[in-house]
Every structure is written in C-alpha cells, then in structure tokens.
Motif scaffolding. Structure first.
Motif, mmCIF file in Angstrom:
data_model
loop_
_atom_site.group_PDB
_atom_site.id
_atom_site.type_symbol
_atom_site.label_atom_id
_atom_site.label_comp_id
_atom_site.label_asym_id
_atom_site.label_seq_id
_atom_site.Cartn_x
_atom_site.Cartn_y
_atom_site.Cartn_z
ATOM 1 N N UNK A 117 0.641 -1.086 0.024
ATOM 2 C CA UNK A 117 0.389 0.301 0.252
ATOM 3 C C UNK A 117 0.520 1.174 -0.042
ATOM 4 N N UNK A 118 1.444 1.343 0.217
ATOM 5 C CA UNK A 118 2.997 2.122 0.493
ATOM 6 C C UNK A 118 3.903 2.577 -0.859
ATOM 7 N N UNK A 119 3.994 1.372 -1.757
ATOM 8 C CA UNK A 119 4.222 1.659 -2.249
ATOM 9 C C UNK A 119 5.821 0.849 -2.428
ATOM 10 N N UNK A 120 6.718 0.677 -1.180
ATOM 11 C CA UNK A 120 7.382 -0.426 -0.803
ATOM 12 C C UNK A 120 7.673 -1.118 -1.523
ATOM 13 N N UNK A 121 6.527 -2.063 -1.986
ATOM 14 C CA UNK A 121 6.989 -3.439 -2.216
ATOM 15 C C UNK A 121 6.059 -3.495 -3.209
ATOM 16 N N UNK A 122 5.340 -4.981 -4.879
ATOM 17 C CA UNK A 122 5.029 -4.840 -5.581
ATOM 18 C C UNK A 122 4.431 -5.923 -5.044
ATOM 19 N N UNK A 123 2.983 -6.882 -5.190
ATOM 20 C CA UNK A 123 2.581 -7.634 -5.472
ATOM 21 C C UNK A 123 2.529 -8.059 -7.768
ATOM 22 N N UNK A 124 2.949 -9.355 -7.630
ATOM 23 C CA UNK A 124 2.302 -9.779 -8.945
ATOM 24 C C UNK A 124 1.792 -11.298 -8.869
ATOM 25 N N UNK A 125 0.725 -11.780 -9.147
ATOM 26 C CA UNK A 125 -0.018 -12.341 -9.219
ATOM 27 C C UNK A 125 0.650 -14.013 -9.926
ATOM 28 N N UNK A 126 0.724 -15.026 -8.164
ATOM 29 C CA UNK A 126 0.972 -15.644 -9.480
ATOM 30 C C UNK A 126 2.763 -16.580 -9.026
ATOM 31 N N UNK A 127 3.307 -14.936 -8.265
ATOM 32 C CA UNK A 127 4.328 -14.961 -8.505
ATOM 33 C C UNK A 127 4.929 -14.327 -7.154
ATOM 34 N N UNK A 128 4.554 -13.548 -6.518
ATOM 35 C CA UNK A 128 5.283 -13.560 -5.036
ATOM 36 C C UNK A 128 4.951 -11.703 -4.824
ATOM 37 N N UNK A 129 5.945 -11.694 -4.175
ATOM 38 C CA UNK A 129 6.234 -9.872 -3.543
ATOM 39 C C UNK A 129 7.385 -9.384 -4.580
ATOM 40 N N UNK A 130 7.542 -7.813 -3.981
ATOM 41 C CA UNK A 130 9.164 -7.466 -5.672
ATOM 42 C C UNK A 130 9.077 -6.615 -4.745
ATOM 43 N N UNK A 131 10.532 -5.885 -4.534
ATOM 44 C CA UNK A 131 10.792 -4.637 -4.643
ATOM 45 C C UNK A 131 11.099 -3.702 -5.512
#
Length: 462
Positions: free
Chosen positions: A55-69
């Motif tokens: 929500x703070x745009x520190x990380x992003x979510x990619x459906x099926x792939x996980x979380x990324x910086x």
C-alpha cells in the motif's frame, strides 16, 4: 508483543534492508511462509506486513509470482546498516553532536583538541606567507601526488620512526579518513572481510559499512591485539585487511609491544593479510613506539596519517606511505574520485611543519596533555571511574564505570546537560564495552562535566 507491533517490526526490517541495498529494486522477497519462519511470527503477520508495504508502494505484488521490491534504488543509508540504536549514542550521531555543537556544549567524548590548543600562531604565519605566493600556488591544481617537498619531509619524519621509504612511495590525501577510503576502494570488494581491533576508532566501523564489507574484530590488550584471538580470526574468516593504530591506540591509549608486532606480522605473512597502520597520533609521543610499518618495511603494511590533531582540523591534509606500485594505482584512484589534491593545504602544511616554532609547540602541547591526563584521572577517580590503563601519552583515557553502570544510559543522561560523551560500545564491534567510556582529557577541564557525571551516576545507582 501485540500483532500490530510484530507487523511493524517486520516492516521496519524490510525497509532497513532496502535502505541498505540488501534488497534492491525488482528483487523477490521470501514467500509468506518462509518470511514467517525467518521472522519467527505467524503467516498472518507477514500477510499484513506485505499488504501494508504494498500500500505504501515499497513492494509490489505479482499474482502467482510473489512480492517484489518496488521503485528505484534506495539512497545509501548508513544508519540502517546496523541494528537500530538511539541516535544520541550512534557512532555517526556522536560525531555529528560534537561537530555541530554550539558554544557552551561540552565535548569530553570528541577526538580532537580545543581550538586554542592548536598551532594557531604558526597557522597565521603560514597564511601570511601563502598570501605572497605566486598565483599558481593559490589557484592551480596540485600535481598528481601533490607537493614533493612535503612528501620528502614526511619521508624524513618517518625515518625517525625507523620507517624507511622514499618520496615515490608517499602520496598526499585530503585527510586520514580519505586515505583509508582510497585504500578500501583499492583493495576491497563488497563481501570481503576486514579485521579491526575491539575496541577501535568508531568511524572505522561506519567507513567499512559504506564499503559493504564484513567486519570482524579481535580484542585489544595493553600490548596490542590478543594473539590467540588474532590467529583464530585469521583461520576462521581469512580477512583481506587489518586496520589498527600501533602507536597510542584509539581509544585505549595502549602501545604495541615489539614481541606482539613481530607475531602479528608473521601471521599476516602466512595468511596474506594486508595491514593499514593509522599513525595520526604520532606527534603526541614522548618517544617513538614500535611500528608495524618499520618492522615490515612497507611490504604488506600501509602507513597513513594526518596533522588534524596537532596543527589544525581545518587544514585537511593526510598521507599514504606504501609500496611504490600501490601508490601509483592509488594516485590514479584519487584522480578518478577527487581529481586534483589540495595544493593550498599541502603548501600551508609544509610551511607550518618547517616553522621554527612547531617543535616548541609540540613540546608545550605534550606537557599540557600530561597535566590534563593527571587532572582528569584524579577527578574521574573521585567519581569511581577508573582507567583501563594509564597511557604513556596522547589524548584519551579509556575508563571503567563503577558498579557496572551502562555507558549508553550515562551518555544519554549527560546529553541533557549539553555534555557529549563517548560510550564504550560505539568503539566495540562485539558490543563488549557497555561499561566503558572514552574521555578526551584535553576537553575535560570544565567543572560542569563532573557535576553532570556525578548526577547521572547517582540517578543510575538509585
């Protein structure tokens, strides 16, 4: 601890890792389950932490792939490259407190002389002489290695310490700190291991963190590094570099013994260890102490120094003495990172060091420091604060606090009285100096320091 607090802690750890570039943009974070195991919290705590960071745009979510910086690379932030500390006792904050201190703030924890103890008269004479120099001296870049006459003078000064060298083995830098920075750039890669004394000058820790190396430490004794521990560290960690003071060790005031020096050099040869010997306190000695650079002949020892402690901290000029081929490469590196050296500072320093009054200044300064050492020792003992050893010369008393009092809490309490102290653990990589404190005897004449210490000690003993 509440789930809310646990979530906040997980988020803080990830932010610190991003600030320290341990996590870079595009890098995948551990899965929720793995992060929960690593953080010793529930998966729901990680889900909440990841959701809030997204929500703070520190990380992003990619459906099926996980979380990324997310985002661009974060600026280097040294304060987040070690565990969180109160900023009033962090090593960099201690330096900033002392450097930024307004008039009236007392600085028994700083590492330099009061301005009226410095060689002001010689500086003024040198300034008048410099005003008559040709325009090229005042306006042009220095040569690549900087002033040959000053380097030749440094060669003669080092000869008095049995360090045999030549002018082509000496280069000038902007300071002793820049000297170490250049050496680290030259010799180290991120992930290399560097050995320091425990305790040691606290800015070594900050500088080495900036180079992204692993720091290991060895206990320092009254005669030098603990040889058993030194051998064990070399065997276990294979450090590339060892940074130390041999003469008037900071913060302990200890002096390296010849026996320990020879053993250190023998082990360094066996393990291909390079040694940086910081000799910034040389002019405070009553008689020359053993130097690793003298025994080694500048084969695997690099000698560095400056004159900010005895001439002027405003006159930024240091030096490196090393193998000629290393100096050639270091000059190229200095040009790449700062181009021309400080010609004006080098010419000024040459004028000051060759001034007929400098020797008299040093003799008077050493007498004044000896008296300050005696007075400070007596006043601290009245408070139950006792020296780890009585140094033969120099600025510092490394002291044990009474009744196992925590030095950090004492420093925090005295800061309220505008007294900046230097608690032991800012010098200790292992965190084993929590009841020790470094005092700069030249900055300890004001009675308010002892009143503040006495009140702070009383508060902690209640």
């Amino acid at each position: 601890m509440s789930e809310h607090n646990k979530t906040g802690q997980v988020m803080a750890v990830i932010r610190r890792q991003i600030a320290a570039r341990a996590l870079t943009p595009g890098m995948k974070l551990p899965s929720v389950r793995l992060q929960a195991r690593l953080s010793d919290v529930s998966t729901s705590t990680i889900v909440e932490a990841y959701a809030r960071l997204a929500a703070e745009n520190v990380i992003t979510s990619r459906p099926g792939a996980g979380f990324f910086v997310a985002g661009s690379i974060a600026p280097l932030d040294l304060t987040h490259m070690t565990p969180v500390k109160e900023r009033d006792i962090d090593p960099l904050w201690i330096s900033r407190q002392a450097l930024d201190a307004e008039d009236g703030k007392l600085k028994p924890g700083c590492g330099w002389l009061p301005s009226d103890w410095m060689y002001e008269e010689g500086m003024r004479r040198a300034l008048r002489k410099m005003a008559r120099e040709p325009a090229s001296t005042l306006a042009d870049y220095a040569t690549s290695a900087n002033s040959l006459p000053l380097r030749q003078l440094l060669v003669r000064r080092m000869a008095n310490q049995d360090i045999k060298t030549q002018a082509d083995q000496v280069m000038l830098t902007e300071s002793g700190t820049q000297a170490i920075d250049l050496i680290c750039r030259f010799l180290l890669q991120p992930g290399d291991t560097v050995l320091v004394d425990d305790p040691c000058y606290f800015n070594f820790h900050a500088l080495l963190r900036a180079h992204r190396v692993n720091i290991v430490s060895v206990p320092y004794t009254a005669n030098g590094p603990d040889l058993v521990a030194f051998a064990a560290v070399l065997q276990a960690h294979s450090p590339r570099l060892y940074i130390t003071n041999s003469a008037i060790h900071n913060p302990t005031g200890a002096v390296l013994s010849p026996l320990v020096a020879h053993q250190v050099l023998k082990m360094a040869e066996e393990h291909d260890l390079i040694i940086v010997e910081d000799d910034i306190f040389a002019d405070f000695e009553h008689r020359p102490a053993p130097r690793l650079a003298a025994f080694d002949g500048l084969s695997r020892v690099i000698a560095i120094g400056s004159f900010s402690k005895t001439v002027s901290a405003a006159l930024r000029c240091g030096y490196i003495a090393a193998r000629a081929e290393w100096v050639e490469a270091l000059i190229d590196l200095k040009i790449a990172t700062s181009f021309g050296g400080g010609r004006l500072a080098a010419e000024m320093l040459l004028q000051v060091l060759t001034d007929s009054g400098y020797r008299r200044h040093l003799e008077g300064l050493k007498l004044r420091l000896a008296q300050a050492m005696k007075n400070t020792h007596e006043r601290l003992q009245q408070l139950g604060i006792r020296p780890w050893l009585m140094p033969p010369a120099g600025l510092f008393l490394w002291c044990q606090l009474p009744d196992s009092i925590d030095a950090v809490e004492l420093a925090r309490r005295c800061l309220r009285d505008d007294v900046v102290l230097a608690p032991g653990n800012i010098f200790s990589q292992s965190g084993s100096a929590s009841t020790l404190m470094r005092f700069n005897v030249s900055q300890c004449s004001d009675e308010r320091i002892y009143r503040s210490l006495q009140q702070a000690l009383s508060d902690q003993l209640r």
